[in-house]
Each structure stands twice: as structure tokens, then as C-alpha cells.
Design an enzyme around this catalytic site. Sequence first.
Site, short mmCIF file in Angstrom:
data_model
loop_
_atom_site.label_atom_id
_atom_site.label_comp_id
_atom_site.label_asym_id
_atom_site.label_seq_id
_atom_site.Cartn_x
_atom_site.Cartn_y
_atom_site.Cartn_z
N ARG A 1 1.29 -16.37 -1.22
CA ARG A 1 2.38 -15.96 -0.33
C ARG A 1 1.92 -16.13 1.11
O ARG A 1 0.91 -15.56 1.53
CB ARG A 1 2.73 -14.48 -0.59
CG ARG A 1 3.70 -13.92 0.41
CD ARG A 1 4.07 -12.45 0.15
NE ARG A 1 4.92 -12.02 1.23
CZ ARG A 1 4.70 -10.97 2.01
NH1 ARG A 1 3.67 -10.17 1.80
NH2 ARG A 1 5.52 -10.67 2.99
N HIS B 1 7.62 -12.91 9.32
CA HIS B 1 6.57 -11.89 9.28
C HIS B 1 6.19 -11.59 10.74
O HIS B 1 5.06 -11.78 11.16
CB HIS B 1 5.38 -12.40 8.45
CG HIS B 1 4.44 -11.33 7.97
ND1 HIS B 1 4.09 -11.17 6.65
CD2 HIS B 1 3.75 -10.38 8.64
CE1 HIS B 1 3.23 -10.17 6.53
NE2 HIS B 1 3.00 -9.68 7.73
N GLU C 1 8.62 -6.42 5.68
CA GLU C 1 8.57 -5.06 6.24
C GLU C 1 9.43 -4.88 7.49
O GLU C 1 8.90 -4.60 8.58
CB GLU C 1 7.12 -4.69 6.57
CG GLU C 1 6.20 -4.69 5.36
CD GLU C 1 4.75 -4.31 5.70
OE1 GLU C 1 4.45 -4.06 6.87
OE2 GLU C 1 3.92 -4.28 4.78
N ASN D 1 5.45 -3.82 -0.81
CA ASN D 1 4.10 -3.71 -0.26
C ASN D 1 3.67 -2.26 -0.43
O ASN D 1 4.34 -1.35 0.07
CB ASN D 1 4.06 -4.08 1.22
CG ASN D 1 4.30 -5.57 1.45
OD1 ASN D 1 4.42 -6.34 0.50
ND2 ASN D 1 4.39 -5.97 2.70
N TYR E 1 0.48 0.53 -0.06
CA TYR E 1 -0.86 0.84 0.43
C TYR E 1 -1.26 2.30 0.20
O TYR E 1 -2.40 2.59 -0.09
CB TYR E 1 -0.96 0.54 1.94
CG TYR E 1 -0.96 -0.96 2.21
CD1 TYR E 1 -2.14 -1.68 2.14
CD2 TYR E 1 0.22 -1.65 2.47
CE1 TYR E 1 -2.17 -3.05 2.35
CE2 TYR E 1 0.21 -3.02 2.68
CZ TYR E 1 -0.98 -3.71 2.62
OH TYR E 1 -1.00 -5.07 2.80
N GLU F 1 2.23 -7.18 -1.49
CA GLU F 1 0.96 -6.85 -0.81
C GLU F 1 0.39 -5.59 -1.41
O GLU F 1 1.13 -4.63 -1.69
CB GLU F 1 1.17 -6.57 0.69
CG GLU F 1 1.46 -7.76 1.54
CD GLU F 1 1.66 -7.40 3.02
OE1 GLU F 1 1.12 -6.37 3.48
OE2 GLU F 1 2.36 -8.16 3.69
O1 IFM Z 1 -1.70 -6.81 7.78
C1 IFM Z 1 -0.55 -6.12 7.41
C2 IFM Z 1 0.53 -7.09 7.01
O2 IFM Z 1 0.83 -7.98 8.03
C3 IFM Z 1 1.80 -6.35 6.65
N1 IFM Z 1 1.53 -5.29 5.70
C4 IFM Z 1 0.43 -4.41 5.95
C5 IFM Z 1 -0.82 -5.18 6.25
C6 IFM Z 1 -1.99 -4.23 6.52
O3 IFM Z 1 -1.71 -3.43 7.62
#
Ligand code: IFM
Length: 446
Positions: free
Chosen positions: A77, A121, A166, A292, A294, A352
Site C-alpha cells: 500500500r 495521504h 485518515e 488503521n 494503533y 496500518e
Molecule cells: O505515520 C502515520 C501514517 O502516515 C498515518 N497513520 C499513522 C502513522 C503513525 O503515526
Amino acid sequence: MTRHPFPASFKFGAATSSYQIEGGWDLDGKGESIWDRFCHTPGKIEDAATGDVACDHIHRWQEDVNLMADLGLDAYRFSVSWPRILPAGRGAINEAGIAFYDRLVDGLLEKGIKPFVTLYHWDLPQQLQDEGGWTARSTVDAFCEYADVVSRRLGDRVKDWITLNEPFVSAFIGHWEGRHAPGAHSEQAALATTHHLLLAHGRSVPILRFNVQEASIGITHVLHPSHAASASEQDQLAAQQFDGLLNRTFLDPIAGRGYPKIVPYDRAILESLVQPGDLEAIAAPIDFMGVNYYTRRVSRSAAVPEVENDAQTVHVRDEQTDMGWEVYPEGLFELFERLHRDYDFTSYFITENGAAYPDELDSGGRVKDIKRVSYFRRHLEQVALIIENGIPLHGYFAWSLMDNFEWGYGLSKRFGLIYIDFETQERTPKLSYWWYRDVIRGRSII
Ligand code: IFM
């Protein structure tokens, strides 16, 4: 225990984005982006770094594709830089820019790696910013023109398209908190950006479908489970509001439900921007939802809806990444259970997932990023659980293929499977790269 939950069709991938890796910020006719302008403004980036060179991927893409092939990736990606294609944001096409992505796509396909292209992005052409950027409705038309150009030129080979990455971050971190380009501090600007980004997404979906045979089209959102710090009514409300802000503002309209009601911003501003037909356009049917993931968010009540590791966020566990984000793998399953229960999206990709740690080369020239391996292992266990529970999750992209420019943090945060020496541009696969290679080979978690 080894687990083998991944069907042969499941895509193991890695992700990057244009501004974070390409460099060549003014090469071969590329226009200036809002991130070029932001980074060239003193005081905006923690370590004063820029993406002028970043990983120099624009020149080293072949080496990078070889590293992807050795890793065994099923899919890669990446994002296209809008100002590399349309330097002024609309109008004249920069053929040198198209040629770069042509070569990259061909190189990937030669190695059997499926390209997943993100159209936006965060690197908006500066010229559009000068006309109001995402706060101006006219940027929606410019995005549609850009989506049309890119999909006409790459759509014979690229089938998997992500319109936006995002939009929450572009809107709220870029326009309200001001920590990202274009660095605005305005609720009105953040909400106008939110609506126009979502409208740009919805309006571009039929264009992509028209231009690309057998297209698979989605959008990527950053999503967190939203928990309350206590059972108090105020904390419960804070958690609901954060859910409204981060998750539902971006999921509900795509799902055809309009904007949510419990939010920490002035909802009247957002509603006032909606014109007849907008919500229908935003709800254009998509083929997958990109997620995404985290961390989670644990909220306690406060007046100001700030969004990261501020006074409102409670860290329940000590384990954190170098970003200060709590490591919370089980949140991934929790999130997908909720998505599957509350929405009708028919397919998902984790677009992500990853962690920053302060990696260093050891005396033998290796990077033993044991913490990252543990992070990935525990999150892939959750991926396995999601699949075993019949939720239609079809792929997983590690963030990131290589260390890169981490926005406001500059080059100080390393997320890569591959270590980059930013002085020499030497690439060194980390322990996590070799571990992920074995996962992909065996289609099992080891
Ligand atoms: O690096 C970023 C990415 O560009 C978008 N999602 C989160 C990642 C980590 O902060």
C-alpha cells in the site's frame, strides 16, 4: 503455539505514504505540497527535519521493491503524491510524475505484489491551499479531477483503491490542533475539512468505478476503541463523545447514517455545510473499509476535545510505544466485533498497524527490534481471532515498510520493518522484517 488461521487469499502487506518516503520534493516538475510548505516553516517539526529527501524512494524504489519481494509481500500500500501528478492541483498533468508511478506499479506487478493505491495521504498541492484548501468546497472538484487522472492512467493495472487516509487527522490535527499541515487552529476549518474530505471521497467513488474495471474501492480511517476512565456519567459521556469524534464522524456518513449526534464539537457548524445530495454522495457503496489501528483511548471528562496524549487521556497500562501510545492488542478484536455488529461493511482490510521504537544498529550492523516483533505478534493473534469469528477481514498491512518521516516528529520516530540510515540511505532489514517474512511464508503466527 503456532496458529494457521490465514486463508491463502489473505493479503499480507506493508504500507507507506508518498510524503513520508519519496523525497524529490521539487523533482521533475512536482509542485509544492502543504507538507513541503509546513516543513520549510521553522518551528513546525520537532527535529526540524523535512521530507525533502526522506527515504529517497523516488530514486531507490527498485531496491525497495526488491526488499518487498524478499519479504514475500502479497500487497503493498502506497500513496500517490497529488502535486507530483497535478502540480497546481488541477489542470496540467506532470507526465514525469505519472511515469514514476507507472514504473513503480510495473515493478510491483513483475514481482507478484498487488498494488493498493491511496489517492490522498495528506500532501495537498499548496496552490489549492492558497485557494482555501479543504475548507473550500471547490477542492472537492479538484480531488475528483485528480482521482480521474490517476485512475485513468494506472487503472489498467491497479485494482485496489483507497480514496483517503485518515480524514480525521487531516481535519482535526491539521486544522484544529495545528500540529499538522496546514497548521490551522479553527473548529470551523476542521469541520469544513471533514465534510469536504468525505464528500471528495464519495464523489470520487463512481469516477474510480467508471475508469477501473473490477475495481475494489475503499477508504481508510484511524479507529480506536473508546473507553471511559470510570463509571461516572461525565467520563462515560467523554468516551461517547470521543467515539463520536474519531470513529462515528467518519464511519456513520459512509454507512449512510449522516453525522452522529454525540460529539464534542459544534455539530451545527457541520450540519450547516451539508448541501442537498451530499450525504447520499458520501454514502456511495464501497467495496471495503480500511482500518488503521494503533491503540485505544481511555477518556476522563474535560471541557476541550483535544485528541491525543493530553490531560484527557488516561494511560491504564505502562506498556507504550515510542509515540507514547498504549499497547492494547485486544482492542483490535474489540474494534472489529463492534464494526461487524454495528455496520454493514462487507469487507475489511487493516491498512496500518505498527509501532515506533527507538531502534539502533548494533555493533554487528543488525537491528534487534524485539519489542516490535512482540507488538506485531500480539496484534496478528487478534487478526487470527477476527478471522476465526467469521468477520470478513481480507488483509493486513504493517506500518511501515521502512523507517520514514513521521510528520510533526520528523525523523525521530522509527516505525519500519527496514531500518533507514538517513545519512547514507542504507537499508537494513530489522529482526521484525525476518520474523514477518516467516509469518508470510508459513501463513501462520510464530
Ligand atoms: O505515520 C502515520 C501514517 O502516515 C498515518 N497513520 C499513522 C502513522 C503513525 O503515526
